[in-house]
Enzyme design. Structure first.
Site, PDB file in Angstrom:
ATOM      1  N   ASN A 180      44.014 -18.927-107.543  1.00  0.00           N
ATOM      2  CA  ASN A 180      43.083 -19.639-106.652  1.00  0.00           C
ATOM      3  C   ASN A 180      43.876 -20.338-105.547  1.00  0.00           C
ATOM      4  O   ASN A 180      45.103 -20.246-105.489  1.00  0.00           O
ATOM      5  CB  ASN A 180      42.235 -20.626-107.460  1.00  0.00           C
ATOM      6  CG  ASN A 180      43.088 -21.646-108.188  1.00  0.00           C
ATOM      7  OD1 ASN A 180      43.813 -22.413-107.562  1.00  0.00           O
ATOM      8  ND2 ASN A 180      43.032 -21.630-109.514  1.00  0.00           N
TER       9      ASN A 180
ATOM     10  N   PHE B 232      40.548 -34.122-113.029  1.00  0.00           N
ATOM     11  CA  PHE B 232      40.124 -33.911-111.647  1.00  0.00           C
ATOM     12  C   PHE B 232      38.950 -32.937-111.644  1.00  0.00           C
ATOM     13  O   PHE B 232      38.862 -32.076-112.523  1.00  0.00           O
ATOM     14  CB  PHE B 232      41.269 -33.328-110.805  1.00  0.00           C
ATOM     15  CG  PHE B 232      42.058 -34.393-110.092  1.00  0.00           C
ATOM     16  CD1 PHE B 232      42.867 -35.265-110.801  1.00  0.00           C
ATOM     17  CD2 PHE B 232      41.964 -34.533-108.714  1.00  0.00           C
ATOM     18  CE1 PHE B 232      43.583 -36.259-110.152  1.00  0.00           C
ATOM     19  CE2 PHE B 232      42.676 -35.518-108.046  1.00  0.00           C
ATOM     20  CZ  PHE B 232      43.490 -36.388-108.762  1.00  0.00           C
TER      21      PHE B 232
ATOM     22  N   ASP C  70      39.436 -20.617-115.284  1.00  0.00           N
ATOM     23  CA  ASP C  70      38.522 -20.717-116.431  1.00  0.00           C
ATOM     24  C   ASP C  70      38.610 -19.494-117.328  1.00  0.00           C
ATOM     25  O   ASP C  70      38.412 -19.576-118.523  1.00  0.00           O
ATOM     26  CB  ASP C  70      37.079 -20.874-115.928  1.00  0.00           C
ATOM     27  CG  ASP C  70      36.886 -22.234-115.281  1.00  0.00           C
ATOM     28  OD1 ASP C  70      37.364 -23.219-115.861  1.00  0.00           O
ATOM     29  OD2 ASP C  70      36.292 -22.296-114.187  1.00  0.00           O
TER      30      ASP C  70
ATOM     31  N   LYS D 173      51.485  -0.864-114.531  1.00  0.00           N
ATOM     32  CA  LYS D 173      50.630  -1.015-113.356  1.00  0.00           C
ATOM     33  C   LYS D 173      49.446  -0.051-113.451  1.00  0.00           C
ATOM     34  O   LYS D 173      49.638   1.140-113.735  1.00  0.00           O
ATOM     35  CB  LYS D 173      51.439  -0.722-112.093  1.00  0.00           C
ATOM     36  CG  LYS D 173      50.651  -0.933-110.827  1.00  0.00           C
ATOM     37  CD  LYS D 173      51.462  -0.618-109.597  1.00  0.00           C
ATOM     38  CE  LYS D 173      50.540  -0.664-108.380  1.00  0.00           C
ATOM     39  NZ  LYS D 173      51.161  -0.124-107.189  1.00  0.00           N
TER      40      LYS D 173
HETATM   41  O1  C5P Z   1      36.043 -27.657-116.082  1.00  0.00           O
HETATM   42  P1  C5P Z   1      36.733 -27.873-114.804  1.00  0.00           P
HETATM   43  O2  C5P Z   1      37.728 -26.805-114.477  1.00  0.00           O
HETATM   44  O3  C5P Z   1      35.872 -28.128-113.616  1.00  0.00           O
HETATM   45  O4  C5P Z   1      37.522 -29.253-115.048  1.00  0.00           O
HETATM   46  C1  C5P Z   1      38.477 -29.722-114.187  1.00  0.00           C
HETATM   47  C2  C5P Z   1      39.479 -30.568-114.926  1.00  0.00           C
HETATM   48  O5  C5P Z   1      39.840 -29.980-116.167  1.00  0.00           O
HETATM   49  C3  C5P Z   1      40.774 -30.673-114.169  1.00  0.00           C
HETATM   50  O6  C5P Z   1      41.356 -31.913-114.514  1.00  0.00           O
HETATM   51  C4  C5P Z   1      41.583 -29.507-114.719  1.00  0.00           C
HETATM   52  O7  C5P Z   1      42.970 -29.729-114.551  1.00  0.00           O
HETATM   53  C5  C5P Z   1      41.168 -29.498-116.168  1.00  0.00           C
HETATM   54  N1  C5P Z   1      41.156 -28.166-116.789  1.00  0.00           N
HETATM   55  C6  C5P Z   1      42.017 -27.870-117.818  1.00  0.00           C
HETATM   56  N2  C5P Z   1      41.971 -26.637-118.430  1.00  0.00           N
HETATM   57  C7  C5P Z   1      41.067 -25.725-118.064  1.00  0.00           C
HETATM   58  C8  C5P Z   1      40.157 -25.998-117.014  1.00  0.00           C
HETATM   59  C9  C5P Z   1      40.243 -27.225-116.393  1.00  0.00           C
HETATM   60  O8  C5P Z   1      42.846 -28.712-118.159  1.00  0.00           O
HETATM   61  N3  C5P Z   1      41.049 -24.560-118.662  1.00  0.00           N
END
Ligand code: C5P
Length: 396
Positions: free
Chosen positions: A211, A326, A280, A290
């Site tokens: 991202n 965050f 996510d 590859k």
């Molecule tokens: O669920 P979301 O991604 O919106 O949440 C954001 C927060 O959760 C951020 O602090 C991010 O660093 C953390 N996060 C995490 N592991 C994940 C997804 C998000 O620690 N798999």
């Protein structure tokens, strides 16, 4: 300009690293500082007072008997008009003098005559054998006990041709030390673990999903925590940013790598700040070769699985550190962020508008906690990071 309104007295002693002191003076001026210079007799073998005067725009002091001072007391007057004294380079001999209260020239005398509230920092610069001698190490311990800040030294290739510890820090690193010395140590004794940047989830050996996170906010927070006196470990996804000075950095790629690095480094951590934009989902079956594009054949059918939630995992642990999350949202920030705070079980969640922050140097933050929402208005990420650390100091 992080040294605006500050006056620095730069002391030079006789070492080859004097050539870097010129750049150090300029770098402090670029940050807004007024720089005055005092030089020992030996330092003038390496660089001239004229160079330092031209660079700083101020007269350089080299003698205790300088008639330019109306009262002829530069050792009293100079340290009283500055906020901090930095001796760079600082020789083994000068360290020995400071450790024993020897005042036999202007610089050693003005260090002794400085007000107790004026920080004194020294940047050792010498041959590795000189640095490692027990007498130098004893003297360094004495300086630390006396409240004198030791900047470095670094290890590496030395001007004398030998390799080892004793190189003076680089000018940019010295500037960080000076900035740090001039601010309150609200996080002294605290250990921070911070994640930053994106993750990279592989598809095959050459492709992956990532991202737009630049890492700038997380890196700025790591720097701000270090400036406030914390010990900081930064677990970073792939970014193009230099490691903030003083911060220990661990590089990772995927969310699972990040989870492993975080859980493996939690011991002794007081504050965990999860700034990383963690993917996510990851691809369920990563191809070992590859994936070839074959004309006429169907496009790959990628299957995704959910990644571990690093923040929620840490927040749930017994004896969890103080956890800060965050949230980057594109709409309904307040509603989504507060819901996320509760879901993840963290006391503080920092919200920002996703497309307004990714890759940018500035941002607006909204802090959500049990007391509601607090906006930190639009500013540079560096300034916001400092304000966030101030907020944490009042909450911990
Ligand atoms: O669920 P979301 O991604 O919106 O949440 C954001 C927060 O959760 C951020 O602090 C991010 O660093 C953390 N996060 C995490 N592991 C994940 C997804 C998000 O620690 N798999």
């Amino acid at each position: 300009m992080e040294l605006s309104g500050k006056t620095v007295l730069l002391g030079l002693t006789g070492g080859i690293a004097c050539y870097k002191a010129a750049e150090f003076a300029r770098a402090m001026i670029r940050e807004g500082a007024v720089v005055h210079v005092a030089m020992t007799e030996n330092s003038q073998q390496f660089i001239t007072p004229l160079t330092m005067q031209a660079l700083t725009g101020n007269p350089v002091f080299t003698s205790s008997w300088d008639s330019r001072q109306p009262n002829n007391m530069p050792h009293i007057d100079l340290p009283r008009k500055v906020d901090v004294i930095a001796v760079a380079p600082c020789t083994a001999n000068f360290i020995a003098k400071l450790a024993n209260g020897i005042c036999d020239d202007l610089l050693s005398t003005l260090c002794q005559a400085r007000p107790v509230t004026t920080p004194l920092l020294v940047a050792p610069a010498m041959n590795v054998e000189m640095w490692e001698k027990p007498v130098t190490q004893r003297n360094i311990c004495q300086l630390q006990q006396d409240g004198i800040g030791i900047m470095g030294p670094a290890s590496g290739f030395q001007a004398c041709g030998e390799v080892g510890k004793g190189r003076m820090l680089e000018p940019a690193e010295l500037v960080e030390e000076v900035i740090a010395a001039l601010q309150p140590k609200t996080m002294a004794g605290r250990h921070f673990l911070i994640t930053a940047g994106p993750t990279f989830e592989p598809i095959d050996p050459v492709r992956g999903i990532t991202n737009h996170s630049s890492g700038k906010m997380g890196y700025a927070i790591a720097r701000a925590a270090w400036l406030a006196g914390a010990e900081v470990t930064l677990v970073s996804g792939p970014t193009a940013l230099p490691t903030p000075y003083g911060v220990k950095r661990i590089d990772v790629m995927s969310a699972r790598d990040m989870l492993e690095a975080v859980t493996g480094n939690l011991e002794g951590i007081d504050v965990f700040i999860s700034v990383a934009a963690v993917a996510d989902w990851r691809v369920k079956h990563v191809s070992t070769q590859k994936i070839k594009k074959v004309a006429g054949q169907a496009v790959p059918d990628l299957v995704f699985v959910e990644n571990p939630d690093i923040l929620a995992t840490v927040a749930k642990m017994p004896d969890a550190p103080y956890c800060v999350g965050f949230a980057a949202e594109s709409e309904n920030l307040r509603e989504y962020a507060e819901a996320k705070r509760r879901k993840k079980g963290v006391p503080l969640l920092v919200g920002n508008i996703g497309h307004e922050t990714f890759g940018k140097d500035d941002n607006t933050l909204i802090l959500f906690d049990d007391n509601g929402a607090l906006e930190l208005p639009h500013d540079s990420k560096q300034n916001l990071a400092r304000r966030l650390i101030d907020q944490l100091a009042s909450r911990l």
